[in-house]
Scaffold this motif. Structure first.
Motif, PDB file in Angstrom:
ATOM      1  N   TYR A 106      16.659 -20.056  -1.715  1.00 33.14           N
ATOM      2  CA  TYR A 106      15.444 -19.172  -1.494  1.00 33.14           C
ATOM      3  C   TYR A 106      14.025 -19.745  -2.644  1.00 33.14           C
ATOM      4  O   TYR A 106      13.421 -18.348  -2.256  1.00 33.14           O
ATOM      5  N   ALA A 135       6.885 -15.360   0.992  1.00 34.19           N
ATOM      6  CA  ALA A 135       6.929 -13.956   1.425  1.00 34.19           C
ATOM      7  C   ALA A 135       8.930 -13.718   0.469  1.00 34.19           C
ATOM      8  O   ALA A 135       8.960 -12.975  -0.018  1.00 34.19           O
ATOM      9  N   ARG A 136       9.516 -15.450   1.176  1.00 33.36           N
ATOM     10  CA  ARG A 136      11.166 -15.189   0.776  1.00 33.36           C
ATOM     11  C   ARG A 136      10.970 -15.693  -1.354  1.00 33.36           C
ATOM     12  O   ARG A 136      11.583 -15.443  -1.758  1.00 33.36           O
ATOM     13  N   THR A 139      10.285 -12.259  -3.091  1.00 38.21           N
ATOM     14  CA  THR A 139      10.957 -11.529  -3.361  1.00 38.21           C
ATOM     15  C   THR A 139      12.124 -11.773  -4.538  1.00 38.21           C
ATOM     16  O   THR A 139      12.493 -11.734  -5.548  1.00 38.21           O
TER      17      THR A 139
END
Ligand SMILES: N[C@@H](CCC(=O)N[C@@H](CS)C(=O)NCC(=O)O)C(=O)O
Length: 215
Positions: A106, A135-136, A139
């Motif tokens: 991630y 976006a990943r 997060t």
């Protein structure tokens, strides 16, 4: 000396395994692979046909070990040292492995997606994929920022496999999506990693190659 380490100093996954080798002053023969050189690539493909590095060769045990995480697990088991890279306690061990997976999947992977896109020909760019990767990353940054509010290292007070994974992933991720001004705990953790002698050495040794990094 039975260990040969196939790698490139600029490669983030190679850096992850190199940190583990340096943490315990493990003796090894460094073998830099220039994948841009046809003969060197062909020789490396004979060792590991997938063609990705790092790869560790242990002549004493007749083993060839690919995959950065597995290399670190192998070193922890067969060449242990002062830094216990995988905790002996089974519950701490799975939590360490979870964080290793988290950083690889991630943070490291989306970072590679963004960097890889910079290397693509103009006609083959993937702006949608890059936005998804950003976006990943955002997060993941938020999750690490919360988790690192009260920790020195990923697993608390002990430096482990998870910090090996975090170091190069965050180093390069910070270049493509900076977190210094937005995620204070993450930035403090990254400072700790940068000061760790094993990773500081890895970064120093990569310096001559940073000009190859696509800005
Ligand atoms: N899952 C692998 C990933 C290794 C990887 O992606 N290595 C990159 C360098 S950071 C590589 O070999 N790239 C060359 C290529 O794909 O041709 C690991 O953890 O070792």
């Amino acid at each position: 000396m039975s260990l040969t380490f196939y790698f490139h100093p600029l490669s983030s996954y190679c850096q992850k395994a190199l940190i583990a080798l340096y943490e315990n002053d493990t003796s090894f023969v460094p073998h830099i692979v220039d994948l841009g050189d046809a003969a060197a690539r062909a020789a490396f493909l004979k060792i590991w046909p997938i063609g990705k590095f790092p790869v560790l060769r242990d002549d004493a045990k007749g083993r060839t070990i690919p995959e950065s995480t597995i290399i670190i697990e192998y070193l922890a088991q067969h060449y242990p040292g002062r830094t216990q890279l995988v905790p002996a306690d089974a519950d701490l061990a799975w939590q360490t492995r979870l964080r290793d997976r988290f950083y690889d999947l991630y943070i490291h992977e989306p970072m590679q997606k963004i960097v890889g896109d910079r290397l693509r020909p103009a006609a083959s760019k993937d702006p949608f994929g890059v936005e998804q990767a950003k976006a990943r990353l955002a997060t993941a940054y938020g999750m690490v920022d919360e988790e690192m509010a009260a920790s020195t290292w990923a697993m608390g007070e002990a430096f482990t496999l998870a910090d090996c994974a975090a170091s190069p992933a965050l180093f390069y991720a910070n270049l493509v999506l900076p977190f210094g001004d937005t995620h204070k705990n993450l930035a403090a953790y990254f400072d700790h990693l940068m000061q760790r002698p094993s990773f500081a050495r890895v970064v120093k040794e990569a310096q001559p190659y940073f000009k190859l990094f696509p800005q």
